[in-house]
Design an enzyme around this catalytic site. Structure first.
Site, PDB file in Angstrom:
ATOM      1  N   ASP B  35     -19.323  13.863  22.205  1.00  0.00           N
ATOM      2  CA  ASP B  35     -19.857  14.957  21.396  1.00  0.00           C
ATOM      3  C   ASP B  35     -21.391  14.933  21.394  1.00  0.00           C
ATOM      4  O   ASP B  35     -22.019  15.854  20.916  1.00  0.00           O
ATOM      5  CB  ASP B  35     -19.351  14.876  19.948  1.00  0.00           C
ATOM      6  CG  ASP B  35     -17.908  15.312  19.833  1.00  0.00           C
ATOM      7  OD1 ASP B  35     -17.396  15.895  20.803  1.00  0.00           O
ATOM      8  OD2 ASP B  35     -17.287  15.081  18.784  1.00  0.00           O
ATOM      9  N   SER B  38     -25.177   9.802  20.610  1.00  0.00           N
ATOM     10  CA  SER B  38     -26.326   9.002  21.028  1.00  0.00           C
ATOM     11  C   SER B  38     -27.465   9.912  21.477  1.00  0.00           C
ATOM     12  O   SER B  38     -28.631   9.651  21.199  1.00  0.00           O
ATOM     13  CB  SER B  38     -25.931   8.049  22.155  1.00  0.00           C
ATOM     14  OG  SER B  38     -24.919   7.177  21.708  1.00  0.00           O
ATOM     15  N   THR B 111     -22.208   5.452  15.431  1.00  0.00           N
ATOM     16  CA  THR B 111     -20.891   4.824  15.535  1.00  0.00           C
ATOM     17  C   THR B 111     -20.096   5.405  16.688  1.00  0.00           C
ATOM     18  O   THR B 111     -20.281   6.550  17.060  1.00  0.00           O
ATOM     19  CB  THR B 111     -20.103   4.978  14.223  1.00  0.00           C
ATOM     20  OG1 THR B 111     -19.920   6.373  13.979  1.00  0.00           O
ATOM     21  CG2 THR B 111     -20.855   4.369  13.070  1.00  0.00           C
ATOM     22  N   HIS B 114     -14.660   6.645  20.499  1.00  0.00           N
ATOM     23  CA  HIS B 114     -13.326   6.324  20.993  1.00  0.00           C
ATOM     24  C   HIS B 114     -12.445   5.815  19.866  1.00  0.00           C
ATOM     25  O   HIS B 114     -12.883   5.041  19.032  1.00  0.00           O
ATOM     26  CB  HIS B 114     -13.404   5.240  22.074  1.00  0.00           C
ATOM     27  CG  HIS B 114     -13.783   5.783  23.412  1.00  0.00           C
ATOM     28  ND1 HIS B 114     -12.917   6.485  24.189  1.00  0.00           N
ATOM     29  CD2 HIS B 114     -14.954   5.752  24.077  1.00  0.00           C
ATOM     30  CE1 HIS B 114     -13.531   6.845  25.315  1.00  0.00           C
ATOM     31  NE2 HIS B 114     -14.781   6.420  25.261  1.00  0.00           N
ATOM     32  N   ASN B 165     -22.515  20.826  17.901  1.00  0.00           N
ATOM     33  CA  ASN B 165     -23.439  20.519  18.996  1.00  0.00           C
ATOM     34  C   ASN B 165     -23.029  21.247  20.280  1.00  0.00           C
ATOM     35  O   ASN B 165     -21.950  21.809  20.359  1.00  0.00           O
ATOM     36  CB  ASN B 165     -23.459  19.002  19.202  1.00  0.00           C
ATOM     37  CG  ASN B 165     -24.568  18.549  20.121  1.00  0.00           C
ATOM     38  OD1 ASN B 165     -25.591  19.225  20.263  1.00  0.00           O
ATOM     39  ND2 ASN B 165     -24.365  17.413  20.776  1.00  0.00           N
ATOM     40  N   LYS B 166     -23.921  21.177  21.253  1.00  0.00           N
ATOM     41  CA  LYS B 166     -23.696  21.783  22.566  1.00  0.00           C
ATOM     42  C   LYS B 166     -23.567  23.303  22.459  1.00  0.00           C
ATOM     43  O   LYS B 166     -22.791  23.931  23.196  1.00  0.00           O
ATOM     44  CB  LYS B 166     -22.475  21.169  23.255  1.00  0.00           C
ATOM     45  CG  LYS B 166     -22.565  19.644  23.345  1.00  0.00           C
ATOM     46  CD  LYS B 166     -21.628  19.044  24.371  1.00  0.00           C
ATOM     47  CE  LYS B 166     -21.763  17.527  24.365  1.00  0.00           C
ATOM     48  NZ  LYS B 166     -20.964  16.844  25.352  1.00  0.00           N
ATOM     49  N   SER B 541      12.120 -19.935  11.663  1.00  0.00           N
ATOM     50  CA  SER B 541      10.750 -19.672  11.170  1.00  0.00           C
ATOM     51  C   SER B 541       9.728 -19.720  12.309  1.00  0.00           C
ATOM     52  O   SER B 541       8.942 -20.658  12.407  1.00  0.00           O
ATOM     53  CB  SER B 541      10.366 -20.627  10.048  1.00  0.00           C
ATOM     54  OG  SER B 541      10.708 -21.958  10.347  1.00  0.00           O
TER      55      SER B 541
END
Lengths: 367, 635
Positions: B35, B38, B111, B114, B165-166, B541
């Protein structure tokens, strides 16, 4: 509970009077020091407790007490760092503080003194010495340790010493590995330290930006960036198995400016090399290197010249670039730093080795 | 030169004083992978003239060699610091960035998008005041958009910037922007996010980052930077009641005893009446000690050391609180859990829980439901996988002081730690204490375990036999019990198969049922040891974690782990009950050793090698061990 043992362990060796002397000295300096106009921390605005102490008189009109939001950015950072230092002492068995003699170490040590007051910091200092530090750093280190009365462990990689590994003969990469990374591991293993404080900050370098405050290391001191423990709120997981350890970074959220501003406000002593003064230097590969002692080999025709320089970071003198500067007070340094157009680590040659060099060094156990 | 740098040059003192009073905004950027998170942060730093010359030179170089923008400046490279991230062109871990403008100081947690790194997103969100949620205008709302929005809300961040965005790739279309916004508002309303500021952006070209630019004249709201610089910062919980979790007891000498910690809410003054939780003891604050001198008062956020005017017992993990409004104390809660680890969370398993400065043992019992973050539906579940969110009940081994997370993050948030690996495996938020925990009190009895044991002339203990199916556990346990009975000892044998006919007949053989099976048997054994009996437990166990949980129910020396060590091949060769043949044919699922793991004990008190010892010899050896420990009387 590990703590009482550690206190017992160091009580005999700890010079409590010396430490108290430092604390008092600091308090007096903060109160009485004559203040030059623009170089003066604002009264009642010291970071940390002092500000809140004076807060009654500096509170906003109409409120009897300081609002929580009145804590300044530095007061928050200081409180967070103190919290981190105390968590480690409460949860780890044998903590140690890496002391590199630089300004970040000075701030970290200052915070440690605050965190455990009126007790002395319940851990020793460890200086991983390469034998190539500036002479002024050794002098400063010994003076600080004497004043604080803290226990200082100095470790030099005996193998590196025996082989005469130097930055001039072996290149910065091998030299750093042998005299810093390997030496650090030796010292941590020898003393079985299970937690080591370091003064690294996240704003220094890209792989540091992604490191946890409590950074887990395997028994081989390896760092696995993909397996970092999630770190939520201020809940730090200090649990580990025998042999494994933690590197803990109390200054993670500080920036270079925060560090300088705190040094300025708290009047923290730092090595004089940070302040501009006439010093003999040679220009090598675009970097000014100070000729600090006779071990520095000079190329044919190379002639040291005296320039007014200072250092933005301090390390081994052959690897640390100086900058020409007139800044000879903390405020002047801050001014110069803020107006600078290059980042702090530029003067440090080891980062230039490869794009991801710091990350690689860290995976291998470098701090 | 900006006005800021003019001031720096002319009057550094004035600049520093102004700088110090700046407020701090901590925010996160999140959203799906690609998206442009960064890139957005890199662009913010670049546009705010916060990139140093050498960093810019390195960026130009990296953009040419590893950039994804055909040699143009690739701002993502400024923040993607790890080598793996550069190679894959994605963000793996939270990166913290620091910058300041004339108005504010900022700490940004960038953050990862993925899904497998949701845990890192939660880490970044836990300390943030505001979230910037990015959406790719071409794609609209994605699962990760909903997941991150839900997590943001869950972790108590009330302010959201919806950064669409974009926009350059959708022709700066207002209709596209409005349609995505309508979708998002509908979702936000369902999760209770009301404070949403939508901004159309192009991080690559810089539209609406600092300045509006010519491409979207229809947008008249604030640019991203304008909004970040002006949005109100939530003040700390300074108005709430005073709470200080004690980190460390400071005792430099016999005269000084201080309680060090960071105030998480409220304020405290010298002389204030306080109450220490969970003990409930009261005292008054004598001094508020710092290295800069005693304070008359301290507020939320400060790290201080308190001394009290009476000698009362206070230790790490206790909470010092306002005397007239202390927090509650309880040992059972309903909590919301975000699972952060590859190993799933199992019902009935005990984890370490770190809440405030206290670490206790917490058992998940039961998991009430899992939350589907896409549909917000609650679905029944028996485990939580990595990145799952669920609501469960927690049972602690001790009561702790707490507050609901929505009231106080510091006393309501906790992490869960795996007891064996020490990994941080979950994050949790306390919703409320369960009523039964407040009303059921531990009944102190006059006749105790020692008294009951003495009557029987023995020291009560449990012999816990673990090993593969067909290893010989029951045969050996039976012979031990016969020998002990013959010697006049009071015993009971709990056998895996027999218990499954009654107490545990509702349980199957899945991992979580096995965990619950062992939990019940361990608790029954504890009651029997309390009754003064020598208890023999014969259970496969298979998991170390549950055997350790069982061990921790008992006093030191009471729990003796016996590893009946028979190699799988040997057990399968014997196959007394024909089970291995069935399992190999696929007729038995989750059979230990075949398609379900057996974790052998690392340090059992007794190890029996059945390839060299007969059952009779094994029983003799174990009884001898008990005698040596004087468990079965003088003998």
């Amino acid at each position: 509970m590990a703590f009482p043992d550690i206190v017992g362990h160091f009580r005999g060796k700890f010079d409590y009077d010396g430490w108290l002397w430092y604390a008092l000295q600091r308090a007096e300096e903060a109160c009485d020091m004559s203040r030059a106009a623009s170089d003066t921390p604002p009264p009642g605005h010291e970071a940390g407790g002092a500000a809140a102490a004076g807060a009654g008189t500096h509170a906003t009109p109409g409120s009897a007490a300081p609002a929580a939001a009145a804590l300044t950015h530095l007061q928050r950072l200081e409180a967070e760092s103190i919290h981190i230092l105390r968590e480690v002492v409460a949860e780890c068995e044998r903590p140690v503080m890496l002391y590199s003699v630089g300004k970040d170490s000075a701030v970290m040590l200052h915070l440690a003194v605050k965190a455990f007051y009126p007790a002395p910091p319940p851990f020793p200092l460890l200086h991983v010495d390469t034998t190539w530090k500036f002479r002024a750093m050794y002098e400063f280190r010994d003076r600080m340790v004497r004043q604080l009365g803290m226990r200082l462990l100095v470790h030099v990689n005996p193998e590196g010493l025996r082989l005469g590994v130097s930055p001039f003969t072996h290149g910065s990469q091998l030299y750093t590995d042998v005299m810093k990374t390997q030496a650090l591991k030796q010292a941590l293993d020898e003393h079985r330290f299970d937690a080591a404080f370091g003064g690294a900050r996240r704003d220094e370098e890209k792989s540091r930006a992604k490191e946890r405050i409590f950074s887990f290391r395997s028994a081989q001191h390896g760092w696995d960036p993909r397996q970092q423990r999630p770190e939520l709120w201020s809940l730090y997981n200090a649990r580990k198995h025998r042999g494994e350890s933690l590197r803990v970074f109390p200054l993670s959220n500080w920036t270079e400016l925060d560090v300088w501003q705190y040094i300025w406000l708290e009047r923290i002593p730092i090595v004089p090399l940070y302040f501009a003064a006439p010093r003999p230097v040679v220009l090598r590969g675009g970097t000014l290197i100070m000729v600090d002692d006779e071990r520095m080999p000079l190329a044919p025709g190379e002639q040291p010249v005296v320039k007014k320089v200072r250092f933005r970071t301090l390390g081994c003198y052959p690897l640390t670039g100086a900058i020409e500067s007139e800044a000879d007070t903390p405020a002047a340094i801050i001014r110069e730093t803020l107006l600078a157009r290059s980042s702090e680590r530029q003067g440090r040659l080891i980062d230039h080795d490869a794009v991801a060099s710091m990350e690689k060094k860290k995976q291998e156990g470098y701090f | 030169m900006t006005p800021q740098s003019d001031l720096i040059a002319s009057d550094i003192g004035a600049y520093l004083r102004a700088h110090e009073r700046k407020s701090l905004l901590r925010f996160i950027t999140c959203g799906s992978v690609d998206d442009g998170k960064s890139t957005l942060i890199g662009r913010l730093l670049y546009e705010a003239k916060l990139i140093f010359d050498d960093q810019l030179a390195a960026l130009e170089h990296d953009s040419q060699t590893v950039g994804t923008r055909g040699g143009e400046l690739d701002f993502a490279l400024l923040v993607d610091g790890l080598a793996a991230e550069r190679e894959q062109g994605i963000t793996i871990d939270v990166a913290y960035r620091f910058f300041s403008t004339e108005r504010r100081k900022f700490i940004v947690a960038d953050t990862p998008g993925h899904e497998q790194y949701t845990r890192n997103m939660v880490t970044g969100a836990s300390t943030a005041d505001l979230a910037v949620i990015l959406i790719d205008a071409r794609k609209g709302l994605l699962t990760q958009t909903r997941r991150h929005s839900f997590l943001v809300r869950l972790l108590g961040i009330s302010r959201v910037v919806l950064a669409i965005n974009k926009m350059d790739l959708v022709g700066y279309s207002r209709a596209t922007f409005e349609a995505i916004l309508a979708d998002y508002r509908a979702f936000a309303a369902r999760i209770g996010l009301s404070d949403v500021t939508p901004i159309p952006l192009s991080a690559v070209h810089g539209d609406n980052i600092i300045a509006h630019g010519p491409n979207m004249p229809w947008y008249t709201g604030p640019t991203l930077m304008q909004h970040l610089e002006s949005v109100a910062v939530e003040s700390d919980s300074g108005g709430a009641a005073f709470r200080l979790p004690v980190q460390w007891v400071n005792r430099p000498d016999a005269d000084f005893r201080g309680f060090a910690g960071q105030i998480v809410s409220g304020r405290v003054k010298q002389g204030d009446r306080i109450r220490v939780l969970p003990s409930g003891r009261e005292s008054r604050v004598a001094r508020i000690v710092t290295a800069d001198g005693d304070l008359p008062e301290a507020v939320a956020g400060q790290s201080v050391t308190l001394t009290l005017d009476s000698e009362i017992d206070v230790g790490r993990g206790d909470v010092i609180a306002a005397g007239d409004s202390p927090p509650q104390v309880a040992d059972q809660f309903e909590a919301t859990i975000v699972w952060l680890h590859d190993e799933p969370m199992l019902q009935g398993r005990a984890y370490l829980m770190k809440a405030g400065t206290r670490t206790v043992s917490a058992t998940i019992s039961p998991l009430k439901h899992r939350i589907n973050v896409d549909t917000l539906e609650h679905t029944a579940a028996e485990r939580l996988e990595l990145n799952d969110i669920g609501v469960c009940e927690l049972e602690l081994d001790r009561a702790i002081p707490f507050e609901a997370y929505c009231e106080n993050r510091a006393l309501g948030g906790f992490i869960l730690i795996d007891r064996l690996t020490n990994s941080t495996v979950g994050a949790g938020l306390i919703n409320f204490a369960l009523r039964r925990s407040q009303n059921v009190h531990w009944q102190a009895l006059d006749v105790d375990k020692q008294a009951r044991s003495r009557l029987k002339g023995q020291k009560a203990c449990v012999l816990w036999l673990t090993g593969l199916s067909g290893a010989g556990k029951s045969t050996i346990a039976n012979r031990i019990e016969k020998k002990l009975a013959a010697a006049g000892r009071h015993t009971y044998l709990l056998d895996g198969d027999n218990v499954r006919h009654g107490l545990n007949k509702d349980l199957g053989f899945t991992a979580q049922d096995r965990v619950e099976n062992i939990r019940r048997v361990a608790e029954v054994s504890r009651l029997m040891v309390d009754a003064g009996l020598i208890v023999l437990v014969s259970f496969i166990s298979p998991f170390r974690s549950e055997r350790r949980m069982a061990r921790e129910l008992f006093a030191p020396g009471e729990f003796l782990e016996v590893f009946v060590d028979t190699p799988l091949a040997e057990a399968e060769r014997r196959d007394v009950k024909g089970l291995y043949r069935k399992a190999r044919r696929g007729e038995l699922k989750n059979f230990t050793g075949i398609d379900s793991p057996y974790e052998a004990p690392e340090n059992p008190e007794i190890r029996i090698d059945t390839t060299t010892l007969t059952p009779e010899q094994a029983a003799e050896r174990i009884v001898a061990h008990l005698q040596a420990l004087r468990v079965s009387g003088g003998a």
